[in-house]
Structure formats: C-alpha cells, structure tokens
Enzyme design. Structure first.
Site, short mmCIF file in Angstrom:
data_model
loop_
_atom_site.label_atom_id
_atom_site.label_comp_id
_atom_site.label_asym_id
_atom_site.label_seq_id
_atom_site.Cartn_x
_atom_site.Cartn_y
_atom_site.Cartn_z
N ALA A 11 0.85 -1.20 0.00
CA ALA A 11 0.00 0.00 0.00
C ALA A 11 0.88 1.24 0.00
O ALA A 11 0.70 2.16 0.80
CB ALA A 11 -0.94 -0.02 1.20
N LYS A 38 2.13 -4.59 4.97
CA LYS A 38 2.74 -4.95 6.24
C LYS A 38 2.11 -4.22 7.42
O LYS A 38 1.94 -4.76 8.49
CB LYS A 38 4.23 -4.58 6.13
CG LYS A 38 5.11 -5.24 7.13
CD LYS A 38 6.55 -4.79 6.92
CE LYS A 38 7.32 -5.70 6.02
NZ LYS A 38 8.70 -5.31 5.79
N GLU A 170 18.56 15.54 0.34
CA GLU A 170 17.35 16.00 1.06
C GLU A 170 17.49 15.78 2.56
O GLU A 170 17.06 16.62 3.36
CB GLU A 170 16.11 15.26 0.52
CG GLU A 170 15.75 15.71 -0.89
CD GLU A 170 14.30 15.41 -1.27
OE1 GLU A 170 13.79 14.35 -0.87
OE2 GLU A 170 13.70 16.25 -1.97
N ASP A 300 9.00 0.62 -7.48
CA ASP A 300 10.46 0.47 -7.41
C ASP A 300 10.96 -0.93 -7.75
O ASP A 300 12.17 -1.12 -7.95
CB ASP A 300 10.95 0.85 -6.01
CG ASP A 300 10.95 2.36 -5.81
OD1 ASP A 300 10.60 3.10 -6.75
OD2 ASP A 300 11.32 2.81 -4.70
P1 FAD Z 1 6.53 2.34 -1.60
O1 FAD Z 1 5.77 3.60 -1.74
O2 FAD Z 1 7.80 2.40 -0.86
O3 FAD Z 1 5.54 1.27 -0.90
C1 FAD Z 1 5.87 -0.07 -0.67
C2 FAD Z 1 4.86 -0.63 0.34
O4 FAD Z 1 5.04 -2.04 0.46
C3 FAD Z 1 5.04 -0.06 1.75
O5 FAD Z 1 3.79 0.29 2.29
C4 FAD Z 1 5.66 -1.22 2.53
O6 FAD Z 1 5.32 -1.21 3.92
C5 FAD Z 1 5.04 -2.42 1.84
N1 FAD Z 1 5.83 -3.64 1.96
C6 FAD Z 1 7.14 -3.81 1.68
N2 FAD Z 1 7.50 -5.09 1.89
C7 FAD Z 1 6.39 -5.75 2.30
C8 FAD Z 1 6.12 -7.11 2.66
N3 FAD Z 1 7.07 -8.04 2.61
N4 FAD Z 1 4.86 -7.43 3.02
C9 FAD Z 1 3.87 -6.50 3.05
N5 FAD Z 1 4.07 -5.20 2.73
C10 FAD Z 1 5.32 -4.83 2.37
N6 FAD Z 1 10.29 10.00 -5.56
C11 FAD Z 1 9.73 11.06 -6.17
O7 FAD Z 1 9.11 10.90 -7.25
N7 FAD Z 1 9.80 12.32 -5.64
C12 FAD Z 1 10.41 12.56 -4.45
O8 FAD Z 1 10.46 13.70 -4.00
C13 FAD Z 1 11.01 11.46 -3.76
N8 FAD Z 1 11.58 11.65 -2.57
C14 FAD Z 1 12.09 10.57 -1.88
C15 FAD Z 1 12.65 10.79 -0.61
C16 FAD Z 1 13.16 9.73 0.10
C17 FAD Z 1 13.75 9.97 1.47
C18 FAD Z 1 13.14 8.42 -0.46
C19 FAD Z 1 13.70 7.25 0.33
C20 FAD Z 1 12.61 8.19 -1.71
C21 FAD Z 1 12.07 9.27 -2.44
N9 FAD Z 1 11.49 9.09 -3.71
C22 FAD Z 1 10.93 10.17 -4.36
C23 FAD Z 1 11.38 7.74 -4.30
C24 FAD Z 1 9.98 7.17 -3.97
O9 FAD Z 1 9.73 7.26 -2.60
C25 FAD Z 1 9.82 5.73 -4.44
O10 FAD Z 1 10.15 5.65 -5.79
C26 FAD Z 1 8.36 5.27 -4.22
O11 FAD Z 1 8.08 5.22 -2.84
C27 FAD Z 1 8.11 3.91 -4.86
O12 FAD Z 1 6.76 3.56 -4.68
P2 FAD Z 1 6.35 2.04 -4.48
O13 FAD Z 1 4.86 2.00 -4.55
O14 FAD Z 1 7.12 1.17 -5.39
O15 FAD Z 1 6.84 1.67 -3.00
P1 NAD Z 2 20.71 7.20 -5.95
O1 NAD Z 2 21.12 5.92 -6.54
O2 NAD Z 2 19.99 8.17 -6.78
O3 NAD Z 2 21.99 7.94 -5.32
C1 NAD Z 2 22.94 7.24 -4.57
C2 NAD Z 2 24.25 8.01 -4.50
O4 NAD Z 2 25.17 7.29 -3.69
C3 NAD Z 2 24.89 8.21 -5.86
O5 NAD Z 2 25.25 9.55 -6.01
C4 NAD Z 2 26.10 7.27 -5.81
O6 NAD Z 2 27.20 7.76 -6.57
C5 NAD Z 2 26.43 7.26 -4.34
N1 NAD Z 2 27.17 6.07 -3.89
C6 NAD Z 2 26.98 4.79 -4.30
N2 NAD Z 2 27.86 3.97 -3.67
C7 NAD Z 2 28.60 4.75 -2.85
C8 NAD Z 2 29.66 4.48 -1.92
N3 NAD Z 2 30.14 3.24 -1.72
N4 NAD Z 2 30.19 5.52 -1.22
C9 NAD Z 2 29.70 6.77 -1.39
N5 NAD Z 2 28.72 7.08 -2.27
C10 NAD Z 2 28.16 6.08 -2.97
O7 NAD Z 2 19.84 6.79 -4.65
P2 NAD Z 2 18.84 7.68 -3.78
O8 NAD Z 2 19.34 9.04 -3.58
O9 NAD Z 2 18.53 6.84 -2.59
O10 NAD Z 2 17.54 7.75 -4.69
C11 NAD Z 2 16.80 6.56 -4.99
C12 NAD Z 2 15.70 6.89 -5.97
O11 NAD Z 2 14.72 7.73 -5.34
C13 NAD Z 2 16.19 7.63 -7.19
O12 NAD Z 2 15.48 7.19 -8.30
C14 NAD Z 2 15.84 9.08 -6.91
O13 NAD Z 2 15.58 9.79 -8.11
C15 NAD Z 2 14.58 8.94 -6.09
N6 NAD Z 2 14.48 10.09 -5.16
C16 NAD Z 2 13.93 11.23 -5.69
C17 NAD Z 2 13.86 12.35 -4.87
C18 NAD Z 2 13.26 13.62 -5.45
O14 NAD Z 2 12.76 13.59 -6.58
N7 NAD Z 2 13.26 14.72 -4.72
C19 NAD Z 2 14.32 12.31 -3.55
C20 NAD Z 2 14.87 11.13 -3.07
C21 NAD Z 2 14.95 10.01 -3.89
#
Ligand code: FAD
Ligand code: NAD
Length: 404
Positions: A11, A38, A170, A300
């Site tokens: 979800a 979960k 971030e 993802d």
């Molecule tokens: P999720 O939204 O992560 O949902 C997965 C769900 O599955 C969760 O509810 C989890 O509890 C559940 N789950 C997992 N394993 C199990 C299991 N075994 N059994 C039951 N349930 C389970 N992307 C953007 O586009 N813009 C952003 O600004 C952005 N910012 C981000 C900031 C951070 C800090 C991070 C970590 C990521 C960010 N991303 C951003 C990336 C984005 O969050 C992911 O791409 C997105 O959440 C993927 O959606 P999803 O539906 O695949 O998984």
């Molecule tokens: P990422 O893969 O985008 O970045 C990981 C970074 O870690 C890279 O710059 C890489 O060079 C570095 N790295 C890898 N191995 C390393 C090592 N051994 N030592 C030091 N540095 C190392 O991963 P992320 O930032 O977690 O993002 C994951 C996904 O979520 C991406 O698709 C990103 O676009 C998305 N995301 C988007 C936003 C947003 O749109 N605002 C915010 C957070 C995440």
C-alpha cells in the site's frame, strides 16, 4: 460465476494508486480485490528524510490505509508477504496464503548495500517509518548523552551520510535545520557537531543539472555540511566508516552513519524466480512480468527503459503512481475481457529536491527553479500525491501548508 481475484501487494504509491483507481472503475460484482500491506498505514516514503532528521513528526508522514479505500470493494489485509508461488498463483504471508487470478506486485524498494562490509550491522537506512523513527531517536540520544559526558567522546556528534543522491541531499537539508535546534535543546556548542557527506561519484547529484548541483552544495556547505566528493565508503565499522579516494584510505569516526547511497527492488522478486536486475523486473509495455500475463509489477521493483537514452528511468513515486493508474486500467480491461490494454508511457513533470524546509532546487516542465519558488513547488508535489490518492480531505488532514 466466480469473481476474478485481484491481489495487490503493498500500500505504497503504486499499490494504493492501483487500489483507489480500481475501486472506481470496477463494480462490486466484477472482481474480488484484496490489498495486502505490512502495516495498517501508508507512509509517504518521499517524506521519510524529514521524519529521520526529526523536522517532521513521523505521524504526519502516515495515514491509515482504510481511510482511503472503499471497504465495500477492497478488502484490506494487514500482513507480511514472504513469497509468491507463480505456478499455483498463491501469495504466502506470515499470516497465511492468498490465491490470486491477477497479482499486482508493488512492494517498493530495499536499501542497496552493494555487499559493502559492515553496512547492514552498523549503518542506518531511510527506508520506512520504523527506520526513520530509529534514526531520529538515535541522533537525539547522541546529543543527550554528549551533554552528560564528563569526558566528551569526540565523534559522538559526528554524523556521516553515505551518498549525495537525492535522498542524501534531502536528508542533509533537514539535518542543517535540525542541528541548531538540537544544539539549543541539549545545550551543545554547534562547533562540536560535524555532518559529513561522502559521495563516490565526481559530483554530488550525479547526472543532475550542474548549476543546480552547485547551488545545493553551496547552500548546504554554508549551513555547515562537509562534503567528501569522489570518495567511496568501503566499510562500516563499530566506530565509523572506512573511505577511499584513489589510493588513500581513511577512517572517519562517527557515532551515526546513515547509508543513503542507493536502492534495489524487493528481494522477494528474485526469490519468486522472476528474472531481474537488482530486484527490478523489466516489465512489458502493459507493466506485466515477461511471460506472466497475470502478474503486474509496478513501482520500485519494476524497470522501465527510457528509449531516448536507452537507460532505465530512475525509480520514483511519480512513476509508481502513474504506473498504478495504467495498471488499474489494464486490470479493468482484463476482468471485463473487452477493450485494449494501455501501454505505459511516463509523463515526467520534473524533479524537485528539497534543501530543508524553505529551500530547494529543481527542474519543472524543463525550467530550472531554486529557493522559495522551488520549495513551494516541492510542497505542492507532496500535496498532489495526497490528493491523487485520498482527494481534498486527505490534503486538508495531512498536507503541507507551511509555505512561508
Ligand atoms: P513504496 O511507496 O515504498 O511502498 C511499498 C509498500 O510495500 C510499503 O507500504 C511497505 O510497507 C510495503 N511492503 C514492503 N514489503 C512488504 C512485505 N514483505 N509485506 C507487506 N508489505 C510490504 N520519488 C519522487 O518521485 N519524488 C520525491 O520527492 C522522492 N523523494 C524521496 C525521498 C526519500 C527519502 C526516499 C527514500 C525516496 C524518495 N522518492 C521520491 C522515491 C519514492 O519514494 C519511491 O520511488 C516510491 O516510494 C516507490 O513507490 P512504491 O509504490 O514502489 O513503493
Ligand atoms: P541514488 O542511486 O539516486 O543515489 C545514490 C548516491 O550514492 C549516488 O550519487 C552514488 O554515486 C552514491 N554512492 C553509491 N555507492 C557509494 C559508496 N560506496 N560511497 C559513497 N557514495 C556512494 O539513490 P537515492 O538518492 O537513494 O535515490 C533513490 C531513488 O529515489 C532515485 O530514483 C531518486 O531519483 C529517487 N528520489 C527522488 C527524490 C526527489 O525527486 N526529490 C528524492 C529522493 C529520492
């Protein structure tokens, strides 16, 4: 006639989008829809850096799944998925098994440690509500402990962030806001705190607009963040990390290490026998696993190629939500046995990366934005995700309105 069973796993953005769209498109008698997650709550993965730094309470970043689903059409099951038996069309949960006719796999990402020694044991990752709460508590505890120590442990207030991708940057932005508050709360001199970001690539935010990258790095540096660029984390230990630049190896002692250097798809993908690259399945144009017409993989754990550059799209919430919409349309066609399946084409609006509460960088509809304009846009993006899933009432309950 038996109703086809649609089982949606996860979800998050992709799974909830599929469920909320399906409950609109299908009638009660057309399919039996089950959503499995979960927890009994959805969390905004895209807000977890704030909850981890402690700039936003974790309860603000989650809401109960049942508040956005129509229980007359979607059955919600709180359970942990442990496996998928594709041959027999069964999903295994800790709590029992579920039979499906159509499966939607939307279990999101896992932290990718690339086999680096010690990371799993000694580093935190920003992955879910539990890990975010743990990081915040751990950092708070270091400040509280430092205040009580007669002989101060020098690295007590050193925080290492591995990776200057979007997650790392971030999180650093939030830390830059939170550290002065913590110093005040625990009577700690700001000079005793170090926040170091270690990035392996030759630049922060590799691949992003260089002017915006400079803006972000300058902004964070001016707030006291140190960058070690072109330096890779080689190992995490009980006392900190080992890093390497060219031939030079150095140990950085730190009481807190947060690994934000990449994600992979769910490990359940490989365990179920799907062909995958780092847990991500290259799905067909309708978002199904190759050779598996009854299994959709979105978010993802899916991999979609950007034909223009012949590389995978980065895994984002933006794409996961759009995939949820297409997946719901395609399931509706399959259940009814009429109509054409839709091809998935991402409609990317841009990327905005926050640098704390009031600053950000981004490229939106091809235009570069920085400062308060970008920060405003980031909050609108966050509110839009709420709106898409739960409508205006969810935005009013959980939205971000601290615009100034
Ligand atoms: P999720 O939204 O992560 O949902 C997965 C769900 O599955 C969760 O509810 C989890 O509890 C559940 N789950 C997992 N394993 C199990 C299991 N075994 N059994 C039951 N349930 C389970 N992307 C953007 O586009 N813009 C952003 O600004 C952005 N910012 C981000 C900031 C951070 C800090 C991070 C970590 C990521 C960010 N991303 C951003 C990336 C984005 O969050 C992911 O791409 C997105 O959440 C993927 O959606 P999803 O539906 O695949 O998984
Ligand atoms: P990422 O893969 O985008 O970045 C990981 C970074 O870690 C890279 O710059 C890489 O060079 C570095 N790295 C890898 N191995 C390393 C090592 N051994 N030592 C030091 N540095 C190392 O991963 P992320 O930032 O977690 O993002 C994951 C996904 O979520 C991406 O698709 C990103 O676009 C998305 N995301 C988007 C936003 C947003 O749109 N605002 C915010 C957070 C995440």
């Amino acid at each position: 006639m038996n109703k086809p069973k649609i089982v949606i796993l996860g979800a998050g953005y992709g799974g909830l989008m599929t469920a909320t769209r399906l409950q609109k498109s299908l009638g009660v008698n057309e399919a039996e829809i089950t959503l499995i997650n979960k927890n009994d709550y959805h969390y905004e993965t895209t807000w977890l850096h704030e909850a981890s730094a402690g700039t936003l309470h974790h309860d603000r970043a989650r809401y109960k799944v049942e508040t956005v689903i129509d229980r007359s059409k979607v059955k919600f099951v709180k359970g942990t998925v442990t496996g998928i038996d594709k041959e027999n069309k069964v999903v295994n949960l800790v709590e029992g098994d579920y039979q499906y006719d159509f499966l939607v796999f939307a279990l999101g990402a896992e932290s990718e440690t690339f086999g680096i020694k010690g990371l799993k044991e000694h580093a935190f990752s920003i992955s879910n509500i539990n890990s975010a709460r743990q990081i915040r508590e751990h950092i708070d505890y270091q400040f509280a402990t430092y205040a009580t120590e007669e002989e101060k442990r020098e690295d007590r207030l050193t925080i290492v962030v591995g990776g200057a991708g979007f997650t790392g940057i971030e999180f650093l932005g939030e830390l830059a806001n939170r550290i002065p508050e913590l110093c005040k709360e625990y009577d700690v001199d700001h000079n005793s705190v170090r926040v170091i970001c270690v990035e392996a690539a030759p630049t922060a935010l590799p691949g992003f607009d260089p002017e915006l990258v400079d803006y972000a790095v300058n902004h964070l540096t001016s707030r006291g963040i140190e960058f070690k660029i072109g330096t890779a984390i080689k190992e995490a230990t009980e006392t900190g990390i080992i890093v390497g630049k060219d031939e030079d190896i150095e140990e950085i002692k730190a009481a807190t290490v947060v690994w934000a250097a990449g994600v992979r798809g769910s490990s359940l993908i490989e365990a179920a026998g799907f062909e995958a690259m780092r847990g991500r399945v290259k799905v067909d144009s309708n978002l199904r696993a190759p050779g598996q017409d009854d299994v959709f993989i979105i978010g993802d754990s899916s991999l979609v190629i950007n034909e223009e550059v012949n590389r995978p799209y980065p895994p984002t919430a933006q794409i996961a939500m759009q995939q949820g919409e297409t997946c719901a349309k395609n399931l509706t066609v399959l259940v009814r046995g009429q109509g054409e399946l839709e091809d998935f084409t991402p409609d990317l609006k841009g990327t905005v990366c926050s640098l704390g509460e009031h600053d950000a960088i981004g490229v939106v509809f091809g235009k570069k934005v920085t400062g308060s304009t970008a920060s405003f846009m980031k909050k609108m993006v966050d509110n839009r995700a709420l709106f898409m899933i739960g409508g205006p009432s969810l935005v009013l309950k959980k939205g971000k309105f601290n615009i100034l």
